[in-house]
Design a protein around this motif. Structure first.
Motif, PDB file in Angstrom:
ATOM      1  N   MET A 142       0.841  -1.202   0.000  1.00 17.11           N
ATOM      2  CA  MET A 142       0.000   0.000   0.000  1.00 17.11           C
ATOM      3  C   MET A 142       0.877   1.253   0.000  1.00 17.11           C
ATOM      4  O   MET A 142       1.898   1.300   0.687  1.00 17.11           O
ATOM      5  N   VAL A 156      -7.473  -2.319   1.103  1.00 16.39           N
ATOM      6  CA  VAL A 156      -6.612  -3.044   0.177  1.00 16.39           C
ATOM      7  C   VAL A 156      -6.898  -4.541   0.261  1.00 16.39           C
ATOM      8  O   VAL A 156      -6.997  -5.238  -0.754  1.00 16.39           O
ATOM      9  N   LEU A 195     -10.101  -1.753  -6.257  1.00 17.01           N
ATOM     10  CA  LEU A 195      -9.643  -0.719  -5.322  1.00 17.01           C
ATOM     11  C   LEU A 195     -10.216   0.637  -5.717  1.00 17.01           C
ATOM     12  O   LEU A 195     -10.616   1.439  -4.863  1.00 17.01           O
ATOM     13  N   ALA A 210      -2.038   1.255  -4.128  1.00 14.68           N
ATOM     14  CA  ALA A 210      -1.045   0.227  -3.791  1.00 14.68           C
ATOM     15  C   ALA A 210      -0.194  -0.067  -5.000  1.00 14.68           C
ATOM     16  O   ALA A 210      -0.628   0.055  -6.153  1.00 14.68           O
TER      17      ALA A 210
END
Length: 639
Positions: free
Chosen positions: A515, A537, A582, A597
């Protein structure tokens, strides 16, 4: 039958292997075959002086028995000696029975009763002592206070003594237990003062009389020379070391026959108006204990023959039960239990059919389990029919049927014995036996059920320990924050297939996720926001993970995914799916910061020397290169 076309009579009795029970069961079989009724005998055990969890739990039979579904009921109230059992029986019959009820060996005003006429039974015996032997000091060894038969016999004793003008001082009555073990206490009560020895002791039953005679002989007091002792019931083969008793023989066969005929009338809507009370006379039997009877010349030879036969049978049964206990204790599951029961069926050779039913929790598939309390659903897990293995049907049915339809025999009525399987506070299910011919349950029937109960208890305990172990194991390999595997869990999951993959020279992929800007989020928005970002995440990884992939939370802001038999295309597709998930999650949450990330993967052709650690390190380096590339791109002029 409850599950079939015939009408079903339910029988409620405790301690189903005594001599009265034998008369009851054989007459039930004879008469109900003639009348074409099926019979379900709901049996329990429990002794008044017993203090153990097993006997106490027997009263759950009153909750289990499908009283509402029966067409007729025969009850033996005075066979229930445990505190509160008789009251539970009355409550069950009063509140739930929708069919005719006939009580046997019981005298009451609310229901039909067939019983021994105590006046015509015990009073002639007392009259014999007074008039034929000229006795005046006659004592009475009663049952325990409140025992129905004992109280009626005591009342008849007092009435006969009064009718003959003989006093009954307080010390002339002693309360016992209706069992052999009351002999010493009764002997001390009646024979402590030689000046007040009674000339005769009338006992409430034969067991009490036998116990008293044995205690008297140890004190050197002879029967009948020094004192006459009488009993009640005329129990066959009671003992060879005490004189043959002068006693009263109730006509149990006639009592049961009349009860069945009365119940049959009630079930057909016929019979007398109002509750019927049918007294059955008893018969006085003169024996050695009053000096008026003699045993046959070959009595001792016949008794010894019976004794040796029973001793041999009991020895064989004890050995069989011991080995059955050992084998049942090793059963881990129902399949093993079924195999043992079929293998050891010769231990109960007189059993024709045997059904094992477990209470069902309503689950299905691999999550299906069996309950530890009475439920509405049962599962038939074992069948032996005509002494042959009929497998494990695993049929789920309404337990108020007692058995599913496959147990029905359309060509003949059946007599089943139903026994709950329980230990301490838990009830696992029940067994259903049917015997050959005129055979009836013995004490080994009860022992068989206890061993089965212990086996089921052990299986439940093993299951609970296994579940506890699995919970502990999962907690040790699972990351609490994200719910993903931890580093240990990753290696445990990959381990079983790693050697095979290496041997087959497969190419695998390890994808490393890191991340971005976690420290910045923590410093700006706090550690709760940082934890939220880590979980976001993790969620994006979960939503995009292929079915055969294994993912874990390595530590902090780092994650790893393992793809067996992978390709660059598969790894790129996984990463693209992750980045899309994400993005969607960021838009949905609408936080004041965006969670991103960096990802990198390494494709590794495996060989016999490749380690998981090497592959993870390679993917970490690939991810680091990507992260550096992105950082450099952000620092280009004009960006």
């Amino acid at each position: 039958m409850i599950f079939g076309k015939r009408k079903t009579i339910g029988v409620f009795i405790s301690k189903a292997y005594a001599f009265f029970d034998t008369a009851l069961f054989r007459m039930l079989r004879q008469e109900c075959r003639r009348l074409d009724y099926d019979v379900m005998v709901f049996t329990t055990v429990g002794y008044r002086t017993g203090e153990n969890y097993y006997d106490v739990q027997e009263n759950s039979m009153f909750d289990f028995a499908p009283v509402e579904n029966l067409d007729g009921i025969i009850a033996v109230p005075d066979s229930y000696e445990q505190d509160g059992f008789r009251e539970r029986l009355y409550e069950m019959l009063s509140n739930r029975a929708r069919c005719p009820v006939v009580a046997v060996r019981h005298q009451g005003e609310q229901i039909d009763c067939v019983f021994t006429d105590e006046d015509t039974a015990i009073r002639p015996l007392i009259r014999h002592l007074i008039r034929d032997h000229g006795l005046k000091r006659i004592a009475f060894l009663a049952g325990y206070p409140g025992h129905p038969d004992g109280e009626k016999r005591l009342q008849a004793y007092r009435a006969e003594m009064a009718e003959n003008g003989l006093p009954v001082p307080e010390e002339a009555v002693c309360y016992g237990t209706m069992w052999i073990n009351c002999g010493e206490a009764a002997c001390a009560h009646f024979f402590s003062d030689p000046a007040r020895y009674p000339e005769a002791v009338v006992c409430a039953n034969d067991y009490s009389a036998a116990g008293l005679i044995s205690s008297l002989e140890r004190r050197g007091i002879r029967v009948p020379e020094d004192v006459i002792v009488t009993g009640f019931d005329n129990i066959p083969n009671l003992s060879i070391d005490v004189p043959a008793l002068t006693t009263v023989e109730p006509d149990f066969n006639e009592m049961v026959r009349r009860a069945i005929l009365l119940l049959d009338q009630r079930m057909r809507g016929e019979g007398p108006q109002g509750p019927a009370s049918i007294p059955i006379p008893g018969k006085m039997v003169l024996g050695e204990s009053c000096g008026c009877g003699r045993r046959p010349a070959d009595h001792y030879r016949q008794a010894m023959r019976r004794y040796m036969t029973n001793l041999s049978r009991m020895s064989n049964r004890v050995v069989g039960m011991t080995y059955l206990s050992i084998e049942l204790s090793a059963c881990d599951d129902l399949n093993a239990l079924h195999s043992v029961l079929i293998k050891k069926k010769s231990d109960i050779p007189n059993v024709r059919d045997f059904y094992l039913c477990l209470f069902d929790n309503g689950g299905s598939g691999p999550d299906r389990a069996y309950a530890k309390t009475i439920t509405d659903s049962a599962c038939l897990v074992h069948v032996m029919r005509d002494q042959q293995d009929h497998g494990m049907p695993m049929i789920r049915f309404d337990r108020r049927q007692v058995l599913p339809a496959l147990a029905e025999r359309t060509d003949e009525p059946q007599l089943f014995y139903v026994k709950l399987l329980h230990q301490r506070d838990y009830t696992y299910g029940y067994s259903v036996f049917q015997f050959y011919g005129d055979e009836v349950p013995t004490e080994f029937y009860q022992q068989w059920n206890v061993l089965l109960s212990e086996a089921l208890q052990n299986m439940h305990k093993r299951d609970e320990l296994q579940k506890l172990y699995e919970e502990r194991r999962l907690s040790s390999i699972t990351d609490v924050m994200t719910g993903l595997l931890n580093r240990r869990g990753l290696e445990e999951k990959i381990g079983p297939q790693w050697q095979r993959l290496c041997a087959q020279r497969e190419t695998v992929a390890f994808i490393y996720f890191d991340m971005d800007r976690l420290k910045q989020i923590n410093d700006t928005y706090g550690h709760q926001a940082g934890d939220f970002a880590i979980r976001l995440v993790a969620r994006a990884i979960q939503l995009s993970t292929p079915a055969d992939a294994i993912v874990c939370h390595m530590s902090g802001d780092e994650f790893v995914a393992f793809l067996p038999q992978a390709s660059a295309w598969a790894a790129d597709r996984f990463i693209a799916a992750f980045e899309e998930q994400l993005r969607i999650l960021n838009e949905k949450e609408r936080r004041s910061f965006t969670v991103t990330a960096s990802c990198g993967y390494a494709l590794t052709p495996l060989n016999d020397f490749t380690t998981i650690e090497q592959c993870i390190q390679a993917s970490d380096e690939a991810m680091y290169c990507q992260k550096e590339a992105r950082r450099a791109q952000r620092e280009l002029p004009g960006d």
